[in-house]
Write a protein that holds these residues in place. Sequence first.
Motif, PDB file in Angstrom:
ATOM      1  N   ARG A 292      -1.708   7.025   5.347  1.00  0.00           N
ATOM      2  CA  ARG A 292      -2.605   6.968   4.190  1.00  0.00           C
ATOM      3  C   ARG A 292      -2.911   8.353   3.637  1.00  0.00           C
ATOM      4  NH1 ARG A 292      -7.532   3.604   6.467  1.00  0.00           N
ATOM      5  NH2 ARG A 292      -6.808   4.580   8.415  1.00  0.00           N
TER       6      ARG A 292
ATOM      7  N   ARG B 240      -1.414   9.069   0.199  1.00  0.00           N
ATOM      8  CA  ARG B 240      -1.621   8.084  -0.867  1.00  0.00           C
ATOM      9  C   ARG B 240      -1.752   8.698  -2.255  1.00  0.00           C
ATOM     10  NH1 ARG B 240      -7.410   5.172   0.006  1.00  0.00           N
ATOM     11  NH2 ARG B 240      -6.091   4.125   1.552  1.00  0.00           N
TER      12      ARG B 240
ATOM     13  N   ASP C 277       3.851   5.348   9.638  1.00  0.00           N
ATOM     14  CA  ASP C 277       2.840   5.678  10.639  1.00  0.00           C
ATOM     15  C   ASP C 277       3.542   6.109  11.914  1.00  0.00           C
ATOM     16  OD1 ASP C 277       0.716   4.991   8.968  1.00  0.00           O
ATOM     17  OD2 ASP C 277       0.669   2.913   9.655  1.00  0.00           O
TER      18      ASP C 277
ATOM     19  N   GLY D 194      -2.083   4.466  12.849  1.00  0.00           N
ATOM     20  CA  GLY D 194      -2.018   3.458  11.790  1.00  0.00           C
ATOM     21  C   GLY D 194      -1.626   2.095  12.300  1.00  0.00           C
TER      22      GLY D 194
END
Length: 250
Positions: free
Chosen positions: A25, A28, A44, A49
């Motif tokens: 993330r 992002r 991940d 994650g």
Amino acid sequence: MELFYEIEGNGLPIVMIHSGGVDSRVWRYMVPELAKSFKVITFDGRGTGRSPAMLEPTSLVEDLRKLLTHLGLERVTLVGHSMGGQIATDFTLSYPSMVEQLVVIAPSLTGYNYSQEFTNYMASVNAAAPDISKIVELSLAAPIYRAVMASPHRSLLSEMHDHYMGRVFTEWRSFEVLWPEPPSIERLEKITASTLFIHGTIEWPDMYNIAEHFKRVPEIRFVEIQGADHMLALTHAEELAISIREFCQR
């Protein structure tokens, strides 16, 4: 494939390798910009994650190789942040034919002896175990997180850090990462891929020492982003994406 991954965009493949303490993330805000020009693969890492926990001694370099093989990617550009930069560097030395270009963002480096300031900080964080909330608090209080913790991205970083630490203490059965030998610090001049080294100005002094070692890479460029700390993938995503795109398309 055990590892969770996502693909966005079309074009030449760029594989993004996140740092420790977070998950994919963290990219992002960069992915949408890079996906305008490239096929961007994020994943991940093991134990983070939505990927499986660390259950035995693991080579994160081999995890990356297996992911690329699963995706049918024979040659890619690697973008690695912090420990992800260490993985990317080790992978480039282990599998040079698979790496078109190498981008390291505030990387760590296999074989580098960290300063007393950094080792004292890590010791204080580790001493708080198994109090996860205290570990997260102490970890994110480091000066290298000063900019991000004063930004709107504070909550996302805290959430990722908390999730990561929770998994470490409840799911992990091994903490041993296997790195290629000899360590990368002894072999940087053997990197054949064109390389970009990016870092912010709010960092441990170690980052500047690591940058000095990377000057041994035959074809390398350096970019310093003013006012950015260690989490520049969150606070300076657009500037990072532009630097990476220009480097890859030159």
